[in-house]
Design a protein around this motif. Sequence first.
Motif, short mmCIF file in Angstrom:
data_model
loop_
_atom_site.label_atom_id
_atom_site.label_comp_id
_atom_site.label_asym_id
_atom_site.label_seq_id
_atom_site.Cartn_x
_atom_site.Cartn_y
_atom_site.Cartn_z
N ASP A 256 57.21 46.52 37.52
CA ASP A 256 58.25 46.14 36.57
C ASP A 256 58.27 47.09 35.37
OD1 ASP A 256 58.89 43.98 38.17
OD2 ASP A 256 57.85 42.50 36.92
N VAL A 257 57.08 47.40 34.86
CA VAL A 257 56.96 48.27 33.69
C VAL A 257 57.39 49.69 34.04
CG1 VAL A 257 55.32 49.33 32.10
CG2 VAL A 257 55.24 46.87 32.52
N ALA A 258 56.96 50.18 35.20
CA ALA A 258 57.33 51.53 35.62
C ALA A 258 58.84 51.68 35.72
CB ALA A 258 56.66 51.88 36.95
N ALA A 259 59.51 50.60 36.13
CA ALA A 259 60.97 50.64 36.25
C ALA A 259 61.66 50.74 34.91
CB ALA A 259 61.46 49.39 36.99
N ARG A 260 60.95 50.42 33.81
CA ARG A 260 61.51 50.49 32.46
C ARG A 260 61.09 51.75 31.72
NH1 ARG A 260 65.47 47.35 33.62
NH2 ARG A 260 64.88 45.21 34.16
N LEU A 261 60.44 52.69 32.41
CA LEU A 261 60.01 53.93 31.78
C LEU A 261 61.08 54.99 31.83
CD1 LEU A 261 56.31 54.64 32.85
CD2 LEU A 261 57.14 53.78 30.66
N ALA A 262 61.16 55.77 30.77
CA ALA A 262 62.02 56.95 30.78
C ALA A 262 61.32 58.05 31.56
CB ALA A 262 62.28 57.40 29.33
N PRO A 263 62.05 59.02 32.09
CA PRO A 263 61.41 60.15 32.76
C PRO A 263 60.41 60.82 31.84
CG PRO A 263 63.77 60.16 33.16
CD PRO A 263 63.52 59.10 32.14
N GLY A 264 59.24 61.10 32.37
CA GLY A 264 58.20 61.70 31.55
C GLY A 264 57.42 60.71 30.72
N GLY A 265 57.71 59.41 30.90
CA GLY A 265 57.00 58.38 30.15
C GLY A 265 55.64 58.09 30.75
N ALA A 266 54.88 57.20 30.09
CA ALA A 266 53.53 56.89 30.55
C ALA A 266 53.22 55.42 30.31
CB ALA A 266 52.51 57.76 29.83
N VAL A 267 52.28 54.92 31.10
CA VAL A 267 51.80 53.54 30.95
C VAL A 267 50.32 53.60 30.58
CG1 VAL A 267 51.43 51.31 32.07
CG2 VAL A 267 53.42 52.70 32.68
N LEU A 268 49.98 52.96 29.49
CA LEU A 268 48.60 52.92 29.00
C LEU A 268 48.04 51.53 29.27
CD1 LEU A 268 46.25 54.23 27.46
CD2 LEU A 268 47.39 53.61 25.32
N VAL A 269 47.02 51.46 30.13
CA VAL A 269 46.45 50.19 30.55
C VAL A 269 44.99 50.11 30.11
CG1 VAL A 269 45.85 48.71 32.52
CG2 VAL A 269 47.95 50.07 32.58
N THR A 270 44.66 49.02 29.44
CA THR A 270 43.27 48.72 29.11
C THR A 270 42.90 47.41 29.77
OG1 THR A 270 43.55 49.77 26.94
CG2 THR A 270 41.59 48.40 27.25
N ASP A 271 41.81 47.40 30.51
CA ASP A 271 41.40 46.16 31.14
C ASP A 271 39.94 46.24 31.52
OD1 ASP A 271 41.64 43.55 32.57
OD2 ASP A 271 43.78 43.99 32.39
N LEU A 272 39.43 45.14 32.01
CA LEU A 272 38.03 45.04 32.40
C LEU A 272 37.80 45.67 33.76
CD1 LEU A 272 37.41 41.32 31.41
CD2 LEU A 272 36.67 43.34 30.14
N CYS A 273 36.65 46.30 33.95
CA CYS A 273 36.21 46.67 35.28
C CYS A 273 35.73 45.40 35.99
CB CYS A 273 35.09 47.70 35.20
SG CYS A 273 35.61 49.31 34.56
N ALA A 274 35.66 45.47 37.30
CA ALA A 274 35.25 44.30 38.08
C ALA A 274 33.88 43.80 37.62
CB ALA A 274 35.22 44.65 39.56
N HIS A 275 33.76 42.47 37.51
CA HIS A 275 32.49 41.86 37.10
C HIS A 275 32.33 40.54 37.83
CE1 HIS A 275 34.42 38.77 34.52
NE2 HIS A 275 35.33 39.70 34.29
N ASP A 276 31.18 39.90 37.65
CA ASP A 276 30.92 38.65 38.37
C ASP A 276 30.63 37.49 37.42
OD1 ASP A 276 28.46 39.36 37.42
OD2 ASP A 276 27.45 39.41 39.36
N GLN A 277 31.11 37.57 36.18
CA GLN A 277 30.84 36.52 35.20
C GLN A 277 31.97 35.47 35.27
OE1 GLN A 277 28.99 37.64 31.50
NE2 GLN A 277 29.05 39.81 32.05
N GLY A 278 31.80 34.54 36.21
CA GLY A 278 32.83 33.57 36.51
C GLY A 278 33.20 32.64 35.35
N TRP A 279 32.32 32.49 34.35
CA TRP A 279 32.63 31.61 33.22
C TRP A 279 33.88 32.07 32.48
CZ3 TRP A 279 32.92 34.13 28.64
CH2 TRP A 279 32.22 35.34 28.52
N ALA A 280 34.27 33.35 32.66
CA ALA A 280 35.44 33.88 31.95
C ALA A 280 36.72 33.19 32.39
CB ALA A 280 35.55 35.39 32.17
N ARG A 281 36.74 32.62 33.58
CA ARG A 281 37.95 31.92 34.04
C ARG A 281 38.25 30.71 33.15
NH1 ARG A 281 40.21 33.01 38.84
NH2 ARG A 281 39.13 34.35 40.31
N GLU A 282 37.25 29.88 32.95
CA GLU A 282 37.45 28.65 32.19
C GLU A 282 37.52 28.92 30.69
OE1 GLU A 282 35.28 24.32 31.45
OE2 GLU A 282 34.61 25.65 33.06
#
Length: 330
Positions: A256-282
């Motif tokens: 969806d976001v890529a479809a809203r980019l102008a030519p030559g635009g960029a998407v900057l994503v910050t997120d967690l790497c995979a982990h196993d700390q299930g308490w984060a769900r709740e």
Amino acid sequence: MSSVEKAISMPGEALASDLAALCKASADPLRLQVLRVLREDSFGVSELCSIFDIRQPALSHHLKVLAGAGLVATRREGNAIFYRRAQLGQRPELEALQAALFESVDQIELPEQTQLALSELHVQREANSRNFFRDNAHKFRQQQDLIASYEQYAGTVAEVLRNAPLTHRGTALEVGPGDGSFLLELAPQFDRVVALDIEAMMLEQARQKTQAAGADNIEFIHGDTASDALEGLQADCAVINMVLHHTPAPGQILKDVAARLAPGGAVLVTDLCAHDQGWARENCGDLWLGFDPAQLTEWASDAGLTDLASAYLAQRNGFQVQVRLFGHPG
């Protein structure tokens, strides 16, 4: 000689066994439908049981066959096992056959009942996340700080943004701006900034914070990335900070976001790497326990984006943050 011909011509019992396992795994209509469903998302066994209306022992057998053929991969989230489609290249001699299989699987039209169950599951996932932020908007920063506080990654994100090879810096879009902290980084660098959030209370927090700071070039939109309010938007940069692990379909968000980019635009994503700390769900409203970097790269590629830059930040509590810059062909 093609890669398929090379694979078939290679001697050895191991290759014959792998070929037989792949052929066996792909010789069942239900297993092919499972692969189709896993195209852009991962699901737990109980979720797949609800999607296909099948008992767990039977489905577990099918998943075991797919895993044995190298067609699905697993990850543990707390006490649950989640399945997703395997990445290409894990078995180089079979990569071309696997790619051809996935390409054909993607043409499968799922039964109406399966599509309905899948849609209902996505709606429920999104509702769970939205309800969490509705009920916890007043303590957003405390919840965020349990995993990775804004201050721990903001400097790196800002640096990647400043160094991004953007053709223009006219319009920026931030998806899920939280309390508006990064909007104050975007506002001086772009002529116009659009802040998009599905939760009205969070959006109001961001509005109050940025207005108090004197930022007057920010437009606030209540909605998701498929909102009609984004029609015609051509963003030179889109920012998605610590949002994707709260969304039911991260791959679709990137599309969806890529479809809203102008030519030559960029998407900057910050997120967690995979982990196993299930308490984060709740405790933090997480739908995903982070992402393998290769998974984000694959989703970005499916959205027509290319990998431009990456940075990884270790946190004291065992989490790791990935900062990724993806480019839109100009």
